[in-house]
Design a protein around this motif. Structure first.
Motif: not given
Length: 424
Positions: A67-82
């Motif tokens: 998360q220090e390098r990637v936006q929280s939005r992308m973390i959440l989107i990846a979480g939703g997809v997985l």
């Protein structure tokens, strides 16, 4: 950019995401339908839950670094997809190997959503209300159990396991991805402009309201060098262990002590879930007013009282009352972790620091139920488990006292140094 109103929108969207991720807390309702559908044993099917929770406990610290390098939005989107994709894959499972692999994928998605993608980011939007924001977010995940347990039971009975997983997978994926797309990453050092000059609000979350001090941002390495981490980590481990000694056996404890049926004991489980959810939502907000250390001590004292009470109860009402106290307290601890870490170690590395502290809680959740089971086998009753849980809580009180004293001393010295430098 003005985030005064947007931050509440982000909070609401992340609560919705956490409600979806809260299916993990209701997974027990799927274990028997999975076993029956595929003709597997309950033990084989329940291992899927163990895999999910293990992934959920171990990954937040690594995702926090990401998360220090990637936006929280992308973390959440990846979480939703997985998460959604894992459930869709589970709908077409044909072997135990596939069940375990897809459970791992689902568990990864769950932890990317909660706590990784939501808590550490949203708490940064609420430096004036850290406890409230954290409480609502963790409460949302717990609320998911209250919602998905009956929904899951109804769907598996009427539609079957494959269709249920397929439907929930699609709904969760669409909901989380849509919500995540609207959430932004909190800017560094953000503080609400409308409260910028409110010194009491800015420092009310800490034990010393001193307007000249600022919290030093520590990364995970520096945090691990601080005695505070081990004091607080030990307190959280003690609280989680004692609470989960009870959580993990509440139904058999009720049946054993009160002589009631499994169906009647399920009512106690529901009360425990409701209390857990309420505790997460309420205690975080209270900690904004009273201070984190005071609230943690209150929770530990209440747990001691509840464990003593459990050795004496003989009626359903008394038992249910003790159950709700334990649930309220356990939920409270979850709501305070992120705000307390932000208070002590700053916000810059909060995601990683939170993930590491989450391991301490996860370790307690792993040890507690097993310790209670061993004590039950050794003594023939759960009384010794309650006594042991009370001792864990007393140890936690001692650790919190040491942490509070150390923190006050450290904060006072920082304030004095700041004043001296300002005068030069």
């Amino acid at each position: 950019m003005n985030y005064e109103s947007k931050r509440w929108l982000y909070l609401g969207l992340c609560i919705i995401c956490n409600i979806c991720a809260g299916i993990i807390y209701a997974w027990s309702v799927f274990v028997k339908p999975i076993a029956d559908h595929f003709q597997w044993t309950i033990a084989d099917a329940s291992l899927s839950f163990t895999i999910m929770t293990t992934v959920g406990a171990c990954l937040p610290m690594f995702v926090g670094k990401l998360q220090e390098r990637v936006q929280s939005r992308m973390i959440l989107i990846a979480g939703g997809v997985l998460l959604g994709g894992g459930l869709l894959a589970l709908s077409s499972t044909t072997s135990l190997t596939q069940l375990y692999i897809f459970s791992m994928v689902t568990g990864l998605g769950l932890t990317l959503v909660y706590p990784s993608g939501t808590v550490s980011n949203i708490v940064k939007f609420f430096p004036d209300k850290r406890g409230l924001a954290s409480g609502l977010l963790t409460g949302g995940a717990s609320l998911g159990a209250v919602i998905w347990a009956p929904v899951g039971a109804i769907l598996t009975e009427t539609l079957g396991v494959p269709t249920t997983f397929k439907l929930m997978g699609i709904v969760f994926m669409v909901t989380i991805v849509f919500a995540a797309w609207l959430v932004e990453t909190a800017p560094a050092g953000y503080y609400p402009h409308t409260r910028k000059d409110d010194a009491s609000a800015r420092t009310g979350a800490t034990e010393i309201a001193d307007t000249v001090t600022t919290v030093q941002d520590l990364d995970w390495k520096d945090m691990l060098r601080s005695p505070l981490f081990y004091m607080i980590g030990g307190a959280f481990f003690s609280a989680a262990t004692s609470s989960m000694m009870f959580f993990g056996h509440v139904s058999p404890i009720a049946q054993d002590m009160l002589g009631i049926s499994a169906k009647a004991a399920s009512g106690v489980v529901v009360l425990l879930a409701i209390a857990n959810t309420s505790g997460r939502m309420v205690w975080g907000w209270i900690s904004d007013k009273l201070g984190r250390f005071k609230v943690i001590n209150i929770l530990l004292v209440l747990l001691v009282i509840a464990m003593i009470g459990m050795t004496q109860v003989s009626s359903y009402f008394a038992f249910a009352s003790m159950v709700m106290i334990v649930g309220l307290c356990y939920g409270g601890f979850f709501s305070i972790i992120a705000p307390l870490l932000a208070d002590m170690f700053g916000e810059r590395s909060l995601a990683v620091n939170f993930g590491i502290m989450f391991l301490m809680v996860g370790a307690g959740a792993f040890v507690g139920p097993r310790l209670a089971a061993l004590l039950k086998i050794a003594t023939g009753s759960y009384v010794q488990a309650f006594v042991t849980a009370g001792v864990f809580n007393l140890v936690g009180i001692g650790l919190v006292f040491l942490a509070s004293s150390y923190w006050k001393k450290q904060t006072t010295e920082s304030a004095e140094l700041f004043v001296q430098l300002s005068e030069k």
